[in-house]
Write a protein that holds these residues in place. Structure first.
Motif, PDB file in Angstrom:
ATOM      1  N   UNK A  15      57.006  58.532  45.066  1.00 26.77           N
ATOM      2  CA  UNK A  15      56.590  57.234  44.541  1.00 26.77           C
ATOM      3  C   UNK A  15      56.112  57.393  43.111  1.00 26.77           C
ATOM      4  N   UNK A  16      56.593  56.532  42.234  1.00 24.54           N
ATOM      5  CA  UNK A  16      56.139  56.521  40.846  1.00 24.54           C
ATOM      6  C   UNK A  16      55.368  55.226  40.598  1.00 24.54           C
ATOM      7  N   UNK A  17      54.040  55.267  40.685  1.00 21.74           N
ATOM      8  CA  UNK A  17      53.257  54.040  40.530  1.00 21.74           C
ATOM      9  C   UNK A  17      53.405  53.394  39.148  1.00 21.74           C
ATOM     10  N   UNK A  18      53.662  54.187  38.110  1.00 27.33           N
ATOM     11  CA  UNK A  18      53.813  53.627  36.768  1.00 27.33           C
ATOM     12  C   UNK A  18      55.064  52.771  36.626  1.00 27.33           C
ATOM     13  N   UNK A  19      56.102  53.084  37.391  1.00 20.63           N
ATOM     14  CA  UNK A  19      57.362  52.361  37.285  1.00 20.63           C
ATOM     15  C   UNK A  19      57.692  51.544  38.535  1.00 20.63           C
ATOM     16  N   UNK A  56      57.917  45.100  41.108  1.00 26.59           N
ATOM     17  CA  UNK A  56      58.071  44.549  39.772  1.00 26.59           C
ATOM     18  C   UNK A  56      56.707  44.191  39.206  1.00 26.59           C
ATOM     19  N   UNK A  57      56.430  44.698  38.016  1.00 25.81           N
ATOM     20  CA  UNK A  57      55.106  44.547  37.404  1.00 25.81           C
ATOM     21  C   UNK A  57      54.749  43.085  37.147  1.00 25.81           C
ATOM     22  N   UNK A  58      55.714  42.285  36.729  1.00 27.09           N
ATOM     23  CA  UNK A  58      55.425  40.903  36.350  1.00 27.09           C
ATOM     24  C   UNK A  58      55.843  39.878  37.398  1.00 27.09           C
ATOM     25  N   UNK A  59      56.172  40.338  38.590  1.00 25.31           N
ATOM     26  CA  UNK A  59      56.563  39.416  39.662  1.00 25.31           C
ATOM     27  C   UNK A  59      56.012  39.941  40.987  1.00 25.31           C
ATOM     28  N   UNK A  60      55.519  39.051  41.834  1.00 22.94           N
ATOM     29  CA  UNK A  60      54.931  39.493  43.110  1.00 22.94           C
ATOM     30  C   UNK A  60      55.994  39.747  44.183  1.00 22.94           C
ATOM     31  N   UNK A  61      56.913  40.674  43.903  1.00 26.82           N
ATOM     32  CA  UNK A  61      58.018  40.930  44.827  1.00 26.82           C
ATOM     33  C   UNK A  61      58.361  42.414  44.832  1.00 26.82           C
ATOM     34  N   UNK A  62      58.832  42.874  45.980  1.00 31.62           N
ATOM     35  CA  UNK A  62      59.380  44.235  46.128  1.00 31.62           C
ATOM     36  C   UNK A  62      60.729  44.103  46.804  1.00 31.62           C
ATOM     37  N   UNK A  87      59.985  41.828  49.976  1.00 28.76           N
ATOM     38  CA  UNK A  87      58.589  41.517  50.276  1.00 28.76           C
ATOM     39  C   UNK A  87      58.076  40.634  49.156  1.00 28.76           C
ATOM     40  N   UNK A  88      57.441  39.539  49.525  1.00 26.36           N
ATOM     41  CA  UNK A  88      56.863  38.621  48.552  1.00 26.36           C
ATOM     42  C   UNK A  88      55.351  38.607  48.779  1.00 26.36           C
ATOM     43  N   UNK A  89      54.601  38.661  47.696  1.00 26.61           N
ATOM     44  CA  UNK A  89      53.136  38.716  47.760  1.00 26.61           C
ATOM     45  C   UNK A  89      52.561  37.463  47.088  1.00 26.61           C
TER      46      UNK A  89
END
Length: 154
Positions: A15-19, A56-62, A87-89
């Motif tokens: 896992x790369x938390x920065x990206x 995605x940093x600017x969107x609440x989705x995975x 996944x939507x947050x």
């Protein structure tokens, strides 16, 4: 007389938390039969899967995709090796999820209608010490699964 098998699943995750990237590799059903029925030892259904997800940093989705059955190329259509998820947050404490498995949808089709087989949905709530989740999966016109989980941290 029942046969006995020992199965082990192994998984690796990077896992790369920065990206926001996560890559996982899973080997399922490593092992074999210890006691065989009528002296016939059978192989366990080994599976190798690779999963990739992106936050995605600017969107609440995975978004995620899993490459499944990587050692079984008898599956005719390449899309039947894939499972897709999102996944939507909506907030920091809630989530909603959707998954689609094209192979399961094709295998469980009844009379030219899939009856939503291969589709799963879920939702959850995560508070300070309490987490609640609900998931529903449709496997066949006559079979579905509803899972409710709750946890409390002391």
């Amino acid at each position: 007389f029942n046969s006995t098998a020992i199965a082990v699943d192994l998984g690796l995750n990077y896992y790369t938390p920065d990206h926001g990237w996560s890559v996982s590799l899973v080997a399922q059903n490593l092992g074999g039969q210890v006691d065989a029925l009528y002296e016939k030892h059978e192989k366990l259904p080994f599976n190798l899967a690779l999963g990739v997800s992106k936050d995605f940093e600017n969107a609440p989705i995975r978004l995620s995709v899993t490459f499944d059955k990587l050692t079984d190329w008898n599956i005719k259509k390449p899309i039947h090796h894939l499972t897709f998820g999102a996944d939507i947050f909506p907030s920091k404490t809630t989530w909603v999820a959707l998954g689609i498995n094209p192979r399961r949808s094709a295998e469980m089709k009844v009379l030219d209608s899939s009856h939503w087989a291969g589709v799963s949905i879920g939702a959850g709530l995560s508070l300070q010490k309490i987490k609640i989740g609900l998931a529903y999966g449709k496997y066949h016109v006559a079979a579905s699964s509803l899972i409710i989980n709750a946890s409390y941290a002391f």
